[in-house]
Design an enzyme around this catalytic site. Structure first.
Site, PDB file in Angstrom:
ATOM      1  N   ASP A 289      -7.460  -2.162  -0.097  1.00 47.69           N
ATOM      2  CA  ASP A 289      -6.193  -3.151   0.592  1.00 47.69           C
ATOM      3  C   ASP A 289      -7.106  -4.474   0.726  1.00 47.69           C
ATOM      4  O   ASP A 289      -7.804  -4.634   1.569  1.00 47.69           O
ATOM      5  CB  ASP A 289      -5.851  -2.430   1.786  1.00 47.69           C
ATOM      6  CG  ASP A 289      -4.581  -3.445   2.165  1.00 47.69           C
ATOM      7  OD1 ASP A 289      -4.460  -4.319   2.094  1.00 47.69           O
ATOM      8  OD2 ASP A 289      -3.791  -2.610   2.670  1.00 47.69           O
TER       9      ASP A 289
ATOM     10  N   HIS B 232       4.466   1.446   3.892  1.00 50.99           N
ATOM     11  CA  HIS B 232       3.166   1.006   3.546  1.00 50.99           C
ATOM     12  C   HIS B 232       2.180   1.513   4.578  1.00 50.99           C
ATOM     13  O   HIS B 232       0.739   1.649   4.676  1.00 50.99           O
ATOM     14  CB  HIS B 232       2.760  -0.455   3.292  1.00 50.99           C
ATOM     15  CG  HIS B 232       2.843  -1.356   4.383  1.00 50.99           C
ATOM     16  ND1 HIS B 232       2.282  -2.704   4.244  1.00 50.99           N
ATOM     17  CD2 HIS B 232       3.367  -1.339   5.604  1.00 50.99           C
ATOM     18  CE1 HIS B 232       2.395  -3.240   5.236  1.00 50.99           C
ATOM     19  NE2 HIS B 232       3.061  -2.502   6.259  1.00 50.99           N
TER      20      HIS B 232
ATOM     21  N   HIS C 110      -6.508  -1.376   8.028  1.00 52.51           N
ATOM     22  CA  HIS C 110      -5.487  -0.757   8.771  1.00 52.51           C
ATOM     23  C   HIS C 110      -5.588   0.670   8.197  1.00 52.51           C
ATOM     24  O   HIS C 110      -6.235   1.037   7.073  1.00 52.51           O
ATOM     25  CB  HIS C 110      -4.023  -1.062   8.449  1.00 52.51           C
ATOM     26  CG  HIS C 110      -3.711  -2.335   8.557  1.00 52.51           C
ATOM     27  ND1 HIS C 110      -3.901  -3.502   7.610  1.00 52.51           N
ATOM     28  CD2 HIS C 110      -3.521  -3.169   9.878  1.00 52.51           C
ATOM     29  CE1 HIS C 110      -3.552  -4.619   8.283  1.00 52.51           C
ATOM     30  NE2 HIS C 110      -3.308  -4.402   9.594  1.00 52.51           N
TER      31      HIS C 110
ATOM     32  N   ASP D 294      -6.425  -6.822   2.542  1.00 48.62           N
ATOM     33  CA  ASP D 294      -6.342  -7.305   3.912  1.00 48.62           C
ATOM     34  C   ASP D 294      -7.530  -6.742   4.700  1.00 48.62           C
ATOM     35  O   ASP D 294      -7.746  -6.817   5.801  1.00 48.62           O
ATOM     36  CB  ASP D 294      -5.238  -7.133   4.648  1.00 48.62           C
ATOM     37  CG  ASP D 294      -4.690  -5.839   4.817  1.00 48.62           C
ATOM     38  OD1 ASP D 294      -5.503  -4.843   5.024  1.00 48.62           O
ATOM     39  OD2 ASP D 294      -3.527  -5.593   4.982  1.00 48.62           O
TER      40      ASP D 294
ATOM     41  N   HIS E  81       0.910  -1.293   0.020  1.00 45.96           N
ATOM     42  CA  HIS E  81      -0.091   0.010   0.055  1.00 45.96           C
ATOM     43  C   HIS E  81       1.089   1.393   0.139  1.00 45.96           C
ATOM     44  O   HIS E  81       0.345   2.536  -0.129  1.00 45.96           O
ATOM     45  CB  HIS E  81      -1.038  -0.167   1.193  1.00 45.96           C
ATOM     46  CG  HIS E  81      -2.159   0.660   0.878  1.00 45.96           C
ATOM     47  ND1 HIS E  81      -3.405   0.227   1.683  1.00 45.96           N
ATOM     48  CD2 HIS E  81      -2.797   1.346  -0.265  1.00 45.96           C
ATOM     49  CE1 HIS E  81      -4.304   0.966   1.096  1.00 45.96           C
ATOM     50  NE2 HIS E  81      -4.131   1.456  -0.145  1.00 45.96           N
TER      51      HIS E  81
ATOM     52  N   ASP F  64      -9.839  -1.129   4.009  1.00 40.29           N
ATOM     53  CA  ASP F  64      -8.551  -1.571   4.580  1.00 40.29           C
ATOM     54  C   ASP F  64      -8.918  -2.008   6.207  1.00 40.29           C
ATOM     55  O   ASP F  64      -9.977  -1.654   6.508  1.00 40.29           O
ATOM     56  CB  ASP F  64      -7.500  -0.520   4.758  1.00 40.29           C
ATOM     57  CG  ASP F  64      -6.041  -1.000   4.671  1.00 40.29           C
ATOM     58  OD1 ASP F  64      -5.989  -1.914   5.135  1.00 40.29           O
ATOM     59  OD2 ASP F  64      -5.356   0.009   4.294  1.00 40.29           O
TER      60      ASP F  64
ATOM     61  N   ASP G  18      -2.885   3.110   8.056  1.00 41.40           N
ATOM     62  CA  ASP G  18      -1.677   3.418   6.995  1.00 41.40           C
ATOM     63  C   ASP G  18      -1.591   5.115   7.237  1.00 41.40           C
ATOM     64  O   ASP G  18      -1.242   5.761   6.279  1.00 41.40           O
ATOM     65  CB  ASP G  18      -1.815   3.255   5.816  1.00 41.40           C
ATOM     66  CG  ASP G  18      -2.034   1.707   5.564  1.00 41.40           C
ATOM     67  OD1 ASP G  18      -1.840   0.971   6.403  1.00 41.40           O
ATOM     68  OD2 ASP G  18      -2.523   1.268   4.354  1.00 41.40           O
TER      69      ASP G  18
END
Length: 306
Positions: free
Chosen positions: A225, A140, A125, A227, A98, A123, A127
């Site tokens: 993303d 990332h 997360h 994940d 990312h 996402d 980030d």
């Protein structure tokens, strides 16, 4: 509907788990462009933007070397994104970790010549770390902060200040550190945590997210993303987090978003082919993109916002 320019951005230097550097080639070998074309999408590979060095060949490097590689890779990516926009195509950037968001959305900002745009960030997360707050020093985990104007100078030179905080929103968040959360809270960024998504439903959340990303802007983007999804749907990611978005829900809700004339670019990151099982993660990427460019059902929230 615009032509879809697939742009591979095979960087793994931004992450601790670097298998995502093979993501674009894995999707190309999967036949992504051909399968999208078969589903009625005018898609073709426009570029494969590779870093100057591959992690498998160079092993561990110093943080200054990693930052330099990530910055130069993002400069090249931003050039390709802006070039696709100048050709009146829709850039679809495929990572790669990312950290490439700095180049993708920095390139969009350049292509829009400074006009404001919004961004929906799906996402697990946030980030949103800076060099001062990151526990890992992995780029990332810094890309969103950079786009908001906070971060290392070499990253800010690519995507710094591309976004205003009121035009950014997150969907599916469930794993983060206090320091990055505090930055986003101070800036007033809207975060739809996974609990709110479960309570309200992804369709309602996405409808509000599109409203945020298009209010006072000249268009919007979507970064996905992988994940952000539940590990049951995406075995091929480096940082799986339990309890995520479900692939079938997202595929349904994103139907037709690629036909929205306000969409400026789309990004899918963190695909790691070596970690995938039976190409299930690659198949989800195909399903998401095919749905995004399918005619939107009249009742779908995305089409009503178009």
């Amino acid at each position: 509907m615009k032509r879809a320019h697939l742009i591979g951005a095979g960087s793994g230097w931004g992450a601790g788990v670097r298998e995502a550097e093979d993501g674009p080639q894995g999707l190309r070998d999967f036949g992504l462009a051909e399968r999208l074309t078969a589903s009625g999408v005018r898609a073709s590979w426009a570029a494969m933007v590779d870093p100057a060095k591959r992690s498998r060949e160079h092993g561990d490097l110093s943080k200054s070397e990693v930052f330099d590689l990530v910055a130069r890779h993002n400069v090249a990516l931003a050039d390709e994104v802006a070039r696709s926009m100048a050709r009146r195509a829709l850039p679809i950037v495929l990572g790669g970790d990312h950290a490439i968001a700095m180049g993708t959305w920095g390139g969009v900002a350049r292509g829009m010549r400074g006009a404001p745009f919004g961004l929906i960030w799906m996402d697990a997360h946030l980030d949103a770390h800076t060099v001062q707050t990151t526990p890992s020093m992995n780029p990332h985990g810094m890309s969103a902060a950079v786009l908001l104007g906070h971060g290392a100078p070499e990253f800010l030179a690519v995507g710094g200040g591309a976004l205003r905080p009121e035009h950014l929103c997150y969907i599916g968040i469930r794993s983060y550190e206090v320091a990055e959360w505090a930055l986003l809270r101070r800036l007033g960024v809207r975060i739809f945590y996974i609990e709110e998504v479960r309570e309200r439903g992804l369709a309602a959340v996405m409808r509000e997210a599109v409203e945020i990303a298009t209010r006072g802007t000249r268009g919007f983007g979507l970064t996905i993303d992988l994940d952000g999804f539940d590990p049951a749907d995406v075995p091929g990611v480096g940082l799986p987090v339990a309890g995520g978005l479900r692939g079938a829900d997202a595929t349904a809700v994103l139907r037709g978003i690629g036909r929205d004339p306000r969409l400026r670019a789309l990004e899918v990151v963190e695909y790691a082919p070596a970690l995938d099982r039976e190409q299930r993660t690659a198949q989800l990427v195909l399903d998401l993109l095919s749905s995004a460019f399918a005619p939107a059902a009249r009742a779908m929230p995305i089409s009503s916002a178009a």
